[in-house]
Motif scaffolding. Structure first.
Motif, PDB file in Angstrom:
ATOM      1  N   GLY A  51       0.797  -1.127  -0.097  1.00 19.40           N
ATOM      2  CA  GLY A  51       0.041   0.083  -0.020  1.00 19.40           C
ATOM      3  C   GLY A  51       0.851   1.368  -0.034  1.00 19.40           C
ATOM      4  O   GLY A  51       0.528   2.362  -0.672  1.00 19.40           O
ATOM      5  N   LEU A  52       1.893   1.218   0.992  1.00 15.62           N
ATOM      6  CA  LEU A  52       2.920   2.393   0.856  1.00 15.62           C
ATOM      7  C   LEU A  52       3.650   2.640  -0.664  1.00 15.62           C
ATOM      8  O   LEU A  52       3.730   3.637  -1.201  1.00 15.62           O
ATOM      9  N   SER A  53       3.872   1.548  -1.459  1.00 20.52           N
ATOM     10  CA  SER A  53       4.720   1.816  -2.476  1.00 20.52           C
ATOM     11  C   SER A  53       3.602   2.450  -3.776  1.00 20.52           C
ATOM     12  O   SER A  53       3.844   3.091  -4.283  1.00 20.52           O
ATOM     13  N   VAL A  54       2.120   2.062  -3.506  1.00 18.85           N
ATOM     14  CA  VAL A  54       1.329   2.574  -4.336  1.00 18.85           C
ATOM     15  C   VAL A  54       1.045   4.270  -4.169  1.00 18.85           C
ATOM     16  O   VAL A  54       0.853   4.886  -4.957  1.00 18.85           O
ATOM     17  N   LEU A  55       1.272   4.273  -2.751  1.00 12.84           N
ATOM     18  CA  LEU A  55       0.709   5.746  -2.367  1.00 12.84           C
ATOM     19  C   LEU A  55       2.004   6.556  -2.703  1.00 12.84           C
ATOM     20  O   LEU A  55       1.761   7.601  -3.410  1.00 12.84           O
ATOM     21  N   ILE A  56       3.172   5.951  -2.809  1.00 11.93           N
ATOM     22  CA  ILE A  56       4.285   6.810  -3.400  1.00 11.93           C
ATOM     23  C   ILE A  56       4.147   7.104  -4.821  1.00 11.93           C
ATOM     24  O   ILE A  56       4.341   8.316  -5.127  1.00 11.93           O
ATOM     25  N   GLY A  78       9.892   4.760  -4.457  1.00 14.87           N
ATOM     26  CA  GLY A  78       8.534   3.890  -4.450  1.00 14.87           C
ATOM     27  C   GLY A  78       8.901   2.472  -5.048  1.00 14.87           C
ATOM     28  O   GLY A  78       8.365   1.475  -4.554  1.00 14.87           O
ATOM     29  N   PHE A  79       9.873   2.606  -5.973  1.00 16.08           N
ATOM     30  CA  PHE A  79      10.205   1.184  -6.750  1.00 16.08           C
ATOM     31  C   PHE A  79      11.192   0.533  -5.756  1.00 16.08           C
ATOM     32  O   PHE A  79      10.914  -0.929  -5.750  1.00 16.08           O
ATOM     33  N   ALA A  80      11.894   1.117  -4.870  1.00 16.72           N
ATOM     34  CA  ALA A  80      12.788   0.080  -3.992  1.00 16.72           C
ATOM     35  C   ALA A  80      11.907  -0.365  -2.783  1.00 16.72           C
ATOM     36  O   ALA A  80      11.854  -1.511  -2.557  1.00 16.72           O
ATOM     37  N   VAL A  81      10.624   0.437  -2.405  1.00 14.72           N
ATOM     38  CA  VAL A  81       9.622  -0.134  -1.653  1.00 14.72           C
ATOM     39  C   VAL A  81       9.025  -1.182  -2.359  1.00 14.72           C
ATOM     40  O   VAL A  81       8.690  -2.262  -1.482  1.00 14.72           O
ATOM     41  N   TYR A  82       8.428  -1.189  -3.558  1.00 16.24           N
ATOM     42  CA  TYR A  82       8.208  -2.171  -4.185  1.00 16.24           C
ATOM     43  C   TYR A  82       8.849  -3.635  -4.332  1.00 16.24           C
ATOM     44  O   TYR A  82       8.142  -4.615  -3.904  1.00 16.24           O
ATOM     45  N   ILE A  83      10.037  -3.288  -4.470  1.00 14.44           N
ATOM     46  CA  ILE A  83      11.225  -4.707  -4.427  1.00 14.44           C
ATOM     47  C   ILE A  83      11.051  -5.286  -3.079  1.00 14.44           C
ATOM     48  O   ILE A  83      11.116  -6.468  -3.037  1.00 14.44           O
ATOM     49  N   THR A  84      11.266  -4.455  -2.273  1.00 10.68           N
ATOM     50  CA  THR A  84      11.190  -4.694  -0.742  1.00 10.68           C
ATOM     51  C   THR A  84      10.077  -5.667  -0.657  1.00 10.68           C
ATOM     52  O   THR A  84      10.203  -6.505   0.293  1.00 10.68           O
ATOM     53  N   ASN A  85       9.030  -5.239  -1.062  1.00 13.20           N
ATOM     54  CA  ASN A  85       7.626  -5.965  -0.572  1.00 13.20           C
ATOM     55  C   ASN A  85       7.640  -7.313  -1.358  1.00 13.20           C
ATOM     56  O   ASN A  85       7.182  -8.234  -0.626  1.00 13.20           O
ATOM     57  N   ILE A  86       8.140  -7.379  -2.394  1.00 13.85           N
ATOM     58  CA  ILE A  86       8.298  -8.764  -3.161  1.00 13.85           C
ATOM     59  C   ILE A  86       9.203  -9.575  -2.389  1.00 13.85           C
ATOM     60  O   ILE A  86       8.660 -10.689  -1.857  1.00 13.85           O
ATOM     61  N   VAL A  87      10.215  -9.012  -1.781  1.00 10.69           N
ATOM     62  CA  VAL A  87      11.431  -9.808  -0.747  1.00 10.69           C
ATOM     63  C   VAL A  87      10.619 -10.309   0.385  1.00 10.69           C
ATOM     64  O   VAL A  87      10.562 -11.377   0.738  1.00 10.69           O
ATOM     65  N   LEU A  88       9.953  -9.263   1.077  1.00  8.96           N
ATOM     66  CA  LEU A  88       9.037  -9.766   2.325  1.00  8.96           C
ATOM     67  C   LEU A  88       7.957 -10.571   2.266  1.00  8.96           C
ATOM     68  O   LEU A  88       7.753 -11.550   2.805  1.00  8.96           O
ATOM     69  N   PHE A  89       7.445 -10.435   0.991  1.00  8.96           N
ATOM     70  CA  PHE A  89       6.173 -11.766   0.738  1.00  8.96           C
ATOM     71  C   PHE A  89       6.718 -12.943   0.426  1.00  8.96           C
ATOM     72  O   PHE A  89       6.225 -13.864   1.257  1.00  8.96           O
ATOM     73  N   ALA A  90       7.941 -12.935  -0.149  1.00  9.45           N
ATOM     74  CA  ALA A  90       8.663 -14.251  -0.524  1.00  9.45           C
ATOM     75  C   ALA A  90       8.993 -14.690   0.995  1.00  9.45           C
ATOM     76  O   ALA A  90       8.987 -16.164   1.259  1.00  9.45           O
ATOM     77  N   ALA A  91       9.662 -13.937   1.819  1.00  5.04           N
ATOM     78  CA  ALA A  91      10.100 -14.478   2.985  1.00  5.04           C
ATOM     79  C   ALA A  91       8.697 -14.803   4.122  1.00  5.04           C
ATOM     80  O   ALA A  91       9.059 -15.906   4.719  1.00  5.04           O
TER      81      ALA A  91
END
Length: 421
Positions: free
Chosen positions: A78-83, A97-110
């Motif tokens: 939600g934060l990445s979309v907001l940015i 925002g793109f960095a937050v997006y990539i971080t979210n993918i990593v967190l989701f996998a973890a």
């Protein structure tokens, strides 16, 4: 280990003493402590509320890695979309925002790997989590996380690529998400109605979660419709509007239960009050979806084939409806904020993330209305709201890391699987 258990976690603070517990819980807890005394153990060593609780090895703590961890990824998404949707841009903002997006993918996998590890290491916990009267309500946060991944992928990846194959992939992801989220919503509520007997005075905002993913179908439709050809955009918008209506209608029924609980039993325990922000989400995301789907309609839309363009009228109606819904979100936000200010929680819960994700939707709806009405003051307010959401995200994230380190969570009696410990 002590068999002392937390009773009625939705109502009692984590720091509750024996004197504060109801008679049934009091008698049971005292009996468990007497048993510990007979065995030569100090009952406070295993009391989940005591600072003297014994440390556990990480493998044993993984048994309490619950579905609620997906609240981290749905908030990050939600934060990445907001940015991305900020009304005012500056160099580097899109990169953040793109960095937050990539971080979210990593967190989701973890987090997904963590849940798989829990279910593999402790057989039977998958079934227990799916039938648990509290933890099971957090299963839909997986779908909510996927919704944020779809929308952020559309913003950061697909919108800059006109490849027809990519557009088809987006279409299929939308239809698949709609089908799965609808099945989960129907199945989970049917199971709860048949297996659990939940009391009105224990109503919690998490009861909205099973219908939330269906509601986000409309939000996804509002995001992807702009980049789809007209022949694909109209069916997506119609399906999104249908799901949005279903989600908001069921959320309205949950609101009635929540209001009844607030009138009859008062506010939830201080430890669960941040969860009230969950009530901000349904009307906010619906307002966002209505404005977005209105903008996604083809400019030459003539629904009745009478030579009159209907797109402008429908867009106007969507803005009017969105204003009404935004006001409802604002009211719930005020109630939740006042409740937390009056009695801030003492211990970290993953439910704190409710102060991020729904408020991201609230802020996005504000931005959408400001743009639709071309109102600069509204956009200025939305920018301030975005800053507050970002600060809240960092605040909750820091407390999450601290809670894991000091064993405030992922510990018996301190997570959403509390009744299983």
């Amino acid at each position: 280990m002590s068999s002392a258990r937390q009773f009625d976690d939705q109502q009692l603070p984590r720091s509750a003493t024996v004197a504060e517990l109801p008679p049934r819980a009091n008698n049971h807890l005292q009996q468990c402590r007497d048993d510990d005394d007979e065995q030569g153990q100090d009952p406070e060593d295993d009391d989940p509320h005591s600072h003297r609780r014994r440390p556990l090895p990480f493998r044993q703590r993984m048994k309490h890695f619950t579905w609620a961890w997906y609240t981290v990824t749905m908030s990050t998404g939600g934060l990445s979309v907001l940015i991305f949707n900020q009304p005012y841009n500056f160099p580097g903002l899109r990169g953040i925002g793109f960095a937050v997006y990539i971080t979210n993918i990593v967190l989701f996998a973890a987090i997904t790997a963590g849940l798989v590890a829990r279910f593999a290491l402790f057989p039977g916990t998958l079934k227990q989590s799916a039938t648990h009267p509290r933890e099971s309500f957090f299963i839909p946060t997986l779908l909510l996380s996927l919704a944020t991944l779809i929308t952020s992928t559309e913003r950061y990846v697909v919108s800059s690529d006109n490849d027809p194959k990519v557009m088809v992939a987006v279409q299929w992801s939308f239809w698949a998400y709609m089908v799965v989220s609808t099945i989960v919503a129907v199945a989970q509520y049917a199971f709860v109605f048949s297996r659990h007997r939940l009391r009105l005075e224990h109503t919690m905002p998490t009861w909205i979660l099973p219908i939330f993913p269906v509601m986000l179908t409309g939000t996804i439709a509002s995001v992807i419709a702009d980049t789809q050809p007209d022949i694909a955009a109209v069916p997506i918008i119609v399906a999104g509007l249908t799901c949005q209506g279903l989600g908001l209608s069921v959320a309205g029924m949950m609101y009635a239960l929540m209001a009844g609980r607030l009138f009859s039993a008062g506010l939830p325990d201080r430890e669960h009050r941040p969860g009230l922000f969950m009530c901000v989400g349904p009307p906010a995301f619906t307002a966002l979806a209505l404005v977005g789907m209105g903008n996604g309609l083809p400019d030459g839309l003539d629904a009745n084939f009478d030579g009159v363009t209907d797109a402008l009228m429908l867009r106007t109606m969507s803005v009017v409806a969105a204003v009404f819904l935004w006001a409802l979100s604002f009211w719930w936000f005020g109630v939740a904020a006042m409740a937390v200010v009056m009695a801030p929680p003492r211990y970290f819960h993953l439910g704190w993330w409710a102060s991020v994700f729904p408020n991201s939707g609230f802020t996005l709806a504000t931005i959408a209305l400001g743009r639709a009405m071309r109102c600069q003051p509204i956009l200025d307010v939305a920018t301030g709201m975005s800053a507050v959401v970002a600060v809240t995200y960092v605040f909750v994230l820091c407390h999450l890391i601290r809670a894991v380190w000091i064993q405030d969570i992922m510990y018996p009696g301190r997570d959403e699987d509390v009744e299983d410990t």
